[in-house]
Design an enzyme around this catalytic site. Structure first.
Site, mmCIF file in Angstrom:
data_model
loop_
_atom_site.group_PDB
_atom_site.id
_atom_site.type_symbol
_atom_site.label_atom_id
_atom_site.label_comp_id
_atom_site.label_asym_id
_atom_site.label_seq_id
_atom_site.Cartn_x
_atom_site.Cartn_y
_atom_site.Cartn_z
ATOM 1 N N GLY A 46 -10.009 -39.564 41.080
ATOM 2 C CA GLY A 46 -10.127 -40.404 42.267
ATOM 3 C C GLY A 46 -9.370 -41.708 42.076
ATOM 4 O O GLY A 46 -9.185 -42.162 40.938
ATOM 5 N N GLN A 51 -7.074 -50.393 43.635
ATOM 6 C CA GLN A 51 -6.729 -50.181 42.222
ATOM 7 C C GLN A 51 -5.224 -50.231 41.981
ATOM 8 O O GLN A 51 -4.775 -50.381 40.849
ATOM 9 C CB GLN A 51 -7.258 -48.827 41.730
ATOM 10 C CG GLN A 51 -8.767 -48.776 41.600
ATOM 11 C CD GLN A 51 -9.214 -47.433 41.065
ATOM 12 O OE1 GLN A 51 -9.376 -46.477 41.818
ATOM 13 N NE2 GLN A 51 -9.405 -47.344 39.752
ATOM 14 N N CYS A 93 -13.464 -44.861 34.828
ATOM 15 C CA CYS A 93 -12.634 -45.380 35.911
ATOM 16 C C CYS A 93 -11.247 -45.683 35.359
ATOM 17 O O CYS A 93 -11.130 -46.223 34.255
ATOM 18 C CB CYS A 93 -13.274 -46.654 36.462
ATOM 19 S SG CYS A 93 -12.327 -47.431 37.786
ATOM 20 N N LEU A 94 -10.216 -45.340 36.121
ATOM 21 C CA LEU A 94 -8.844 -45.592 35.669
ATOM 22 C C LEU A 94 -8.587 -47.090 35.496
ATOM 23 O O LEU A 94 -7.662 -47.473 34.790
ATOM 24 C CB LEU A 94 -7.836 -44.989 36.652
ATOM 25 C CG LEU A 94 -7.814 -43.451 36.725
ATOM 26 C CD1 LEU A 94 -6.858 -42.979 37.814
ATOM 27 C CD2 LEU A 94 -7.428 -42.848 35.374
ATOM 28 N N HIS A 139 -15.151 -49.192 45.267
ATOM 29 C CA HIS A 139 -13.925 -49.962 44.993
ATOM 30 C C HIS A 139 -13.499 -50.764 46.227
ATOM 31 O O HIS A 139 -12.939 -51.849 46.106
ATOM 32 C CB HIS A 139 -12.770 -49.027 44.603
ATOM 33 C CG HIS A 139 -12.731 -48.666 43.144
ATOM 34 N ND1 HIS A 139 -12.541 -49.603 42.142
ATOM 35 C CD2 HIS A 139 -12.829 -47.475 42.507
ATOM 36 C CE1 HIS A 139 -12.542 -48.992 40.959
ATOM 37 N NE2 HIS A 139 -12.715 -47.698 41.151
HETATM 38 NI NI NI Z 1 -12.757 -46.227 39.636
#
Ligand code: NI
Length: 174
Positions: A46, A51, A93-94, A139
């Site tokens: 995701g 981000q 999370c990235l 986010h």
């Molecule tokens: Ni994330």
């Protein structure tokens, strides 16, 4: 298509709320394509627009990237309209590389969203997909999964993560 740079904690843009999308144009479709390429490359399941530094309410999710055909969801202006049950599962999370923690979520959620043409859809999911929807929509409010930990676990995370960043910097300088 282009790979986008994924912002990492504690970048301030990750803490800001995103604005609603009102124009369903080529620019939005391009952003969705670039985000998908970036997510698959990472790899992740995701990615939310903030981000990659774009404070617009759009998320993409694919919780079965190895299946054919894949299940890529591009959700514009997504919102959770129904919830059920509770779950406690490990998340990562990235934007918070190298850190995982158990997070309390709803076990089943229904998400209402628009596609890149502006058409409205609804999708109900449990398991990884349901968690992913909640994580990515967070986010858009400037909320990271580490913000949902207890105060004690959050402060341990901060110490650990900042130490890791420092060690990485020292390695780069050496
Ligand atoms: Ni994330």
């Amino acid at each position: 298509m282009a790979l986008l740079k994924i912002l990492h904690y504690p970048e301030p843009r990750l803490k800001k709320p995103s604005v609603a999308v009102t124009e369903f144009n080529d620019e939005l479709r391009q952003l969705a394509e670039d985000m998908a390429e970036t997510m698959y490359e990472a790899p992740g399941v995701g990615l939310a627009a903030p981000q990659v530094g774009v404070l617009k309410r759009m998320i993409i999710i694919d919780c079965s990237p190895s299946e054919e055909p894949n299940d890529l969801i591009v959700a514009v202006n997504p919102e959770i309209i129904a919830t059920e049950g509770e779950s406690l599962e490990e998340e990562g999370c990235l934007s918070v590389p190298g850190f995982w923690a158990n997070v309390k979520r709803f076990s089943t959620v229904t998400m209402r969203y628009q596609d890149v043409t502006g058409k409205t859809h609804e999708r109900t999911a449990d398991g990884l997909l349901g968690i992913c929807m909640q994580h990515e929509i967070d986010h858009l409010e400037g909320i990271l999964f580490v913000d949902r930990l207890s105060p004690l676990k959050r402060s341990l995370f901060r110490k650990k993560f900042m130490k890791m960043l420092k060690e990485r910097e020292q390695k780069n300088e050496a």
